[in-house]
Design a protein around this motif. Structure first.
Motif, mmCIF file in Angstrom:
data_model
loop_
_atom_site.group_PDB
_atom_site.id
_atom_site.type_symbol
_atom_site.label_atom_id
_atom_site.label_comp_id
_atom_site.label_asym_id
_atom_site.label_seq_id
_atom_site.Cartn_x
_atom_site.Cartn_y
_atom_site.Cartn_z
ATOM 1 N N ALA A 211 76.570 10.139 14.751
ATOM 2 C CA ALA A 211 75.543 8.980 14.108
ATOM 3 C C ALA A 211 74.152 9.419 14.653
ATOM 4 O O ALA A 211 73.205 9.494 13.816
ATOM 5 C CB ALA A 211 75.966 7.556 14.643
ATOM 6 N N VAL A 212 73.973 9.875 16.089
ATOM 7 C CA VAL A 212 72.620 10.292 16.368
ATOM 8 C C VAL A 212 72.077 11.516 15.905
ATOM 9 O O VAL A 212 70.865 11.579 15.343
ATOM 10 C CB VAL A 212 72.866 10.333 18.129
ATOM 11 N N MET A 213 73.149 12.449 15.638
ATOM 12 C CA MET A 213 72.588 13.757 14.986
ATOM 13 C C MET A 213 72.427 13.414 13.423
ATOM 14 O O MET A 213 71.435 14.020 13.126
ATOM 15 C CB MET A 213 73.640 14.838 15.101
ATOM 16 N N GLU A 214 72.973 12.693 12.803
ATOM 17 C CA GLU A 214 72.588 12.474 11.464
ATOM 18 C C GLU A 214 71.270 11.960 11.244
ATOM 19 O O GLU A 214 70.463 12.074 10.682
ATOM 20 C CB GLU A 214 73.528 11.379 10.908
ATOM 21 N N ARG A 215 70.958 10.912 12.295
ATOM 22 C CA ARG A 215 69.499 10.485 12.369
ATOM 23 C C ARG A 215 68.574 11.469 12.604
ATOM 24 O O ARG A 215 67.384 11.327 12.104
ATOM 25 C CB ARG A 215 69.535 9.130 13.443
ATOM 26 N N LEU A 216 68.779 12.429 13.817
ATOM 27 C CA LEU A 216 67.764 13.112 14.234
ATOM 28 C C LEU A 216 67.526 14.252 12.993
ATOM 29 O O LEU A 216 66.684 14.648 12.654
ATOM 30 C CB LEU A 216 68.335 13.873 15.510
ATOM 31 N N ALA A 217 68.739 14.819 12.396
ATOM 32 C CA ALA A 217 68.611 15.950 11.287
ATOM 33 C C ALA A 217 67.659 15.187 10.217
ATOM 34 O O ALA A 217 67.045 16.052 9.662
ATOM 35 C CB ALA A 217 70.015 16.138 10.829
ATOM 36 N N ALA A 218 68.073 13.796 9.847
ATOM 37 C CA ALA A 218 67.339 13.460 8.886
ATOM 38 C C ALA A 218 65.759 13.483 8.919
ATOM 39 O O ALA A 218 64.875 13.644 8.136
ATOM 40 C CB ALA A 218 67.761 12.030 8.499
ATOM 41 N N GLN A 219 65.084 13.486 10.405
ATOM 42 C CA GLN A 219 63.787 13.536 10.576
ATOM 43 C C GLN A 219 63.307 15.003 10.469
ATOM 44 O O GLN A 219 62.118 15.252 10.344
ATOM 45 C CB GLN A 219 63.776 12.930 11.800
ATOM 46 N N ALA A 220 64.156 15.860 10.500
ATOM 47 C CA ALA A 220 63.793 17.270 10.214
ATOM 48 C C ALA A 220 62.648 17.821 10.999
ATOM 49 O O ALA A 220 61.735 18.199 10.453
ATOM 50 C CB ALA A 220 63.687 17.654 8.640
ATOM 51 N N PRO A 221 62.370 17.807 12.258
ATOM 52 C CA PRO A 221 61.363 18.254 13.017
ATOM 53 C C PRO A 221 61.239 19.618 12.743
ATOM 54 O O PRO A 221 61.939 20.377 12.679
ATOM 55 C CB PRO A 221 61.440 17.934 14.466
#
Length: 307
Positions: A211-221
């Motif tokens: 769930a954390v990785m899904e949120r971070l990946a969606a931000q696409a830094p």
């Protein structure tokens, strides 16, 4: 971190630093076991150091580098989680820097730190030598979920992610440069590190990590600094997210069919190594399977709470 003996000295080298953005440098891990990527982020008035290295000797070099880089600016320190190569040099910064942590990580450091110190000392003589004289450091500033640190013309966002790799994981965002320091939530070219050591430590959660990785990946830094391995882009986040999803799905489909855990480990290890033959840390696949097997029962009882 590995259960296998460490024979190389986990020494931080402050030469050859990388500068992926303006007034932001990474001291690379050079692919040395138990050496993290270390960041120094600058603003007009202050700099923030991310990670200390393993033990006081490494931390002294990091502090010396940071002080020279700061050129009179105030120094702050934070760590992405409490594990020894990331945080067990913080005592060196006492009196020289302001140490900031989220509340869960501060609790991890206090409660679980001593046990991890002893465990890591057993990983080999080079590690034991590096950990001589380690004393638990107490943060100067503790926040709950979010802290915005103003370095002067640059605000750095410290964000507790909630339980994933550890209970107190934190990411560090530099919005104006679009850089994310991810700690051991993300490794480059390496299987995800699951510190699954029942009954001593079972805080890692595969489902929450996804769930954390899904949120971070969606931000696409634009730039991602992993805990270990080469600095990269948003693809690193997607790689970890996809690996963890596959690890969960393949584990749970076998669990649903009542396959025993040893067979699951053997089949999934073979599958993952075939998918990622170049990745290191293959021993962590088994730990991940063990963690997700334990979470399968929770999923079966409460599927709406699985992620």
């Amino acid at each position: 971190m590995s259960e296998e003996a460490v024979t190389t000295d986990p020494v931080v080298h402050v030469e050859g630093v990388q500068e992926p953005a303006r007034d932001l440098v990474v001291i690379p891990d050079r692919r040395v076991q138990l050496v993290p990527n270390i960041g120094v982020i600058g603003g007009h008035d202050a700099v923030l150091v991310v990670e200390t290295g393993l033990g006081p000797g490494n931390a002294e070099k990091v502090l010396e580098f940071a002080a020279d880089y700061a050129k009179g600016r105030r120094i702050y320190l934070t760590t992405t989680h409490f594990h020894p190569e990331h945080a067990f040099g913080a005592q060196v910064f006492a009196g020289e820097a302001t140490f900031l942590l989220n509340r869960d990580q501060a609790e991890d450091l206090k409660v679980k730190g001593p046990g991890y110190l002893e465990m890591f000392k057993g990983l080999g003589k080079p590690v034991e030598r590096r950990l001589q004289g380690v004393e638990p450091a107490r943060p100067d500033v503790v926040y709950d979920r979010a802290y915005d640190l103003d370095l002067g013309g640059r605000v750095v966002q410290l964000r507790a992610t909630g339980r994933a790799h550890t209970r107190g994981d934190q990411v560090v965002r530099v919005p104006d440069a679009d850089v994310l320091f991810a700690g051991d939530l993300v490794e480059a070219g390496q299987f995800a590190i699951f510190p699954w050591f029942p009954p001593y430590d079972t805080d890692v959660s595969g489902t929450r990590w996804i769930a954390v990785m899904e949120r971070l990946a969606a931000q696409a830094p634009r730039i991602v600094v992993p805990g270990h391995g080469e600095v990269g882009g948003a693809g690193l986040l997607a790689d970890v997210r996809d690996y963890l999803r596959l690890l969960r799905d393949e584990t749970w489909v076998r669990r649903d069919s009542a396959v025993d855990e040893r067979t699951i480990v053997e089949e999934i290890s073979a599958l993952m190594i075939e998918r990622h033959p170049e990745w290191v840390g293959r021993e962590w696949i088994e730990k991940g399977v063990g963690c997700l097997c334990s979470e399968h029962a929770e999923h079966a009882e409460h599927p709406e709470h699985a992620e």
